[in-house]
Scaffold this active site. Structure first.
Site, PDB file in Angstrom:
ATOM      1  N   GLY A 156      62.581  52.333  34.339  1.00 58.38           N
ATOM      2  CA  GLY A 156      63.428  53.450  33.948  1.00 58.38           C
ATOM      3  C   GLY A 156      62.791  54.799  34.194  1.00 58.38           C
ATOM      4  N   ILE A 157      61.526  54.970  33.805  1.00 55.76           N
ATOM      5  CA  ILE A 157      60.865  56.260  33.996  1.00 55.76           C
ATOM      6  C   ILE A 157      60.631  56.517  35.479  1.00 55.76           C
ATOM      7  CG2 ILE A 157      58.754  57.577  33.573  1.00 55.76           C
ATOM      8  CD1 ILE A 157      58.562  56.234  30.861  1.00 55.76           C
ATOM      9  N   ASP A 176      57.280  48.151  43.520  1.00 55.55           N
ATOM     10  CA  ASP A 176      57.379  47.409  42.269  1.00 55.55           C
ATOM     11  C   ASP A 176      57.532  45.940  42.610  1.00 55.55           C
ATOM     12  OD1 ASP A 176      58.231  46.172  39.801  1.00 55.55           O
ATOM     13  OD2 ASP A 176      58.739  48.176  39.069  1.00 55.55           O
ATOM     14  N   THR A 237      50.559  58.865  34.137  1.00 61.96           N
ATOM     15  CA  THR A 237      51.099  58.985  32.791  1.00 61.96           C
ATOM     16  C   THR A 237      51.364  57.612  32.189  1.00 61.96           C
ATOM     17  OG1 THR A 237      53.345  59.141  33.692  1.00 61.96           O
ATOM     18  CG2 THR A 237      52.190  61.217  33.264  1.00 61.96           C
ATOM     19  N   ALA A 238      50.823  56.571  32.812  1.00 56.12           N
ATOM     20  CA  ALA A 238      51.111  55.203  32.382  1.00 56.12           C
ATOM     21  C   ALA A 238      50.095  54.738  31.342  1.00 56.12           C
ATOM     22  CB  ALA A 238      51.130  54.275  33.597  1.00 56.12           C
ATOM     23  N   ASP A 263      46.983  61.913  32.104  1.00 56.68           N
ATOM     24  CA  ASP A 263      47.405  62.095  30.717  1.00 56.68           C
ATOM     25  C   ASP A 263      46.922  60.942  29.840  1.00 56.68           C
ATOM     26  OD1 ASP A 263      49.011  63.513  28.686  1.00 56.68           O
ATOM     27  OD2 ASP A 263      50.247  61.696  28.721  1.00 56.68           O
ATOM     28  N   GLU A 268      40.312  56.742  24.664  1.00 60.22           N
ATOM     29  CA  GLU A 268      40.967  57.938  24.141  1.00 60.22           C
ATOM     30  C   GLU A 268      40.505  58.189  22.708  1.00 60.22           C
ATOM     31  OE1 GLU A 268      45.209  57.619  24.635  1.00 60.22           O
ATOM     32  OE2 GLU A 268      45.056  57.460  26.811  1.00 60.22           O
ATOM     33  N   HIS A 287      47.304  62.609  26.388  1.00 61.47           N
ATOM     34  CA  HIS A 287      48.341  61.597  26.160  1.00 61.47           C
ATOM     35  C   HIS A 287      49.589  62.213  25.526  1.00 61.47           C
ATOM     36  CE1 HIS A 287      48.772  56.978  25.659  1.00 61.47           C
ATOM     37  NE2 HIS A 287      49.954  57.527  25.839  1.00 61.47           N
ATOM     38  N   ILE A 288      50.084  63.271  26.157  1.00 61.69           N
ATOM     39  CA  ILE A 288      51.238  63.974  25.603  1.00 61.69           C
ATOM     40  C   ILE A 288      52.411  64.066  26.584  1.00 61.69           C
ATOM     41  CG2 ILE A 288      50.047  65.347  23.863  1.00 61.69           C
ATOM     42  CD1 ILE A 288      50.847  66.735  27.335  1.00 61.69           C
ATOM     43  N   ALA A 289      52.352  63.368  27.695  1.00 66.25           N
ATOM     44  CA  ALA A 289      53.420  63.488  28.694  1.00 66.25           C
ATOM     45  C   ALA A 289      54.780  63.153  28.102  1.00 66.25           C
ATOM     46  CB  ALA A 289      53.134  62.581  29.891  1.00 66.25           C
TER      47      ALA A 289
END
Length: 324
Positions: A156-157, A176, A237-238, A263, A268, A287-289
């Site tokens: 989806g993203i 994919d 961003t994954a 991100d 972390e 980690h804010i995407a």
């Protein structure tokens, strides 16, 4: 008088208005610091029926062992690598992620970061403020229009990123392994499905949207970075574990990659002496995407609805069983 209301524990940030809405039906203990206080978390879970987490709370089999009444976990996000899913299945604990609720936030982050990395003009504010004028040095940025973006992971993203990229004139290729080459999603988004290595070779921008599983650990390592064009940029961003951070840092230091934005990280927060410390042409965010005012509300609302439905269903089933 005995309190028969079910208990929900919220161990990380959740939209305050949604927490208050949950309190109309349940006893809610919301404490964002519980993710960093495992002893306190275990104590709160001893009589809890539901747990709501983000990505920092580690829901292990041992934690579940100390929560005999727990039947529901809500995940304020989509990645599930911090939750022991096999242990949840064995105990009959249902897990509800916020699938789709933060897709727009992540997709916009990817596009904004793409433009920043390609243009390369946004790190000079301090110089300009001091009276320097690095106009010549910053005059060779690249435009997104006409460039090729490789979307690795076309869920989806990834599909929303592809649509936004097409909207600013980019060509989009994708990879994919779970999606057939003739699947409708390629045509619907205007993207072209390719083999993994071919997508990397074609890309001016690579963006990652895959879960962290055994097959994706260090998916991007030294060998894959060597396939990229020297001016290509990489965005993650994954999950942090899908990139070999040492190999990425080395490629940037040696000028074999145009830039990168991360991100998410293997650890972390990052530890002192990280291979990413002091690396040029690198944007790091904590980690804010997927976090915006709007997405926080959407994610919290969706998870609250799913947890509420599950707990009320449990209550109905229990009442029905008692009446038989």
């Amino acid at each position: 008088m005995k309190n028969n209301r079910k208990k929900i524990v919220v161990s990380e940030f959740m939209d305050a208005s949604v927490v208050e809405a949950l309190r109309r039906h349940f006893d809610v203990h919301a404490q964002a610091s519980l993710a960093d206080a495992p002893d306190q978390l275990r104590a709160q879970l001893a009589d809890a029926h539901a747990l709501i987490v983000r990505n920092r709370t580690q829901v292990t089999a041992a934690l579940l062992d100390g929560a005999p009444a727990l039947s529901v976990i809500g995940r304020l996000g989509v990645g599930l690598d911090n939750i022991a899913l096999d242990a949840c299945r064995k105990r009959g604990v249902r897990v509800f992620p916020a699938t789709g609720a933060n897709a727009a936030a992540v997709a916009e982050y990817v596009i904004a970061t793409t433009l920043m990395l390609l243009r390369g003009a946004y790190g000079a504010s301090a110089d300009v403020a001091r009276g320097r004028w690095p106009r010549t040095a910053l005059s060779n940025g690249r435009e997104a229009a006409g460039s090729t973006m490789a979307v690795i992971g076309f869920g989806g993203i990834g599909r929303l990123v592809a649509q936004l990229a097409r909207g600013i004139g980019m060509r989009v290729v994708g990879y994919d392994p779970q999606i057939a080459a003739d699947a409708d999603c390629w045509h619907e988004t205007g993207a072209r499905g390719m083999a993994f290595d071919d997508a990397l070779r074609a890309a001016d921008v690579v963006t990652l949207h895959v879960p962290l599983v055994e097959s994706t650990h260090n998916l991007i390592g030294a060998a894959q970075l060597a396939l990229l064009k020297p001016h290509a940029v990489l965005i993650n961003t994954a999950r942090g574990g899908v990139i070999d951070e040492s190999a990425l840092g080395e490629a940037l230091v040696q000028g074999r990659l145009g830039g990168a934005a991360l991100d998410v990280f293997a650890d972390e927060p990052l530890k002192a002496g990280s291979p990413l410390e002091g690396v040029p042409n690198l944007i790091l965010t904590p980690h804010i995407a997927g976090l915006t005012m709007q997405s926080n509300e959407r994610v919290s609302t969706l998870v609250a609805e799913r947890v509420t439905e599950a707990l009320l269903a449990d209550e109905h089933e229990s009442t029905t069983t008692r009446s038989l």
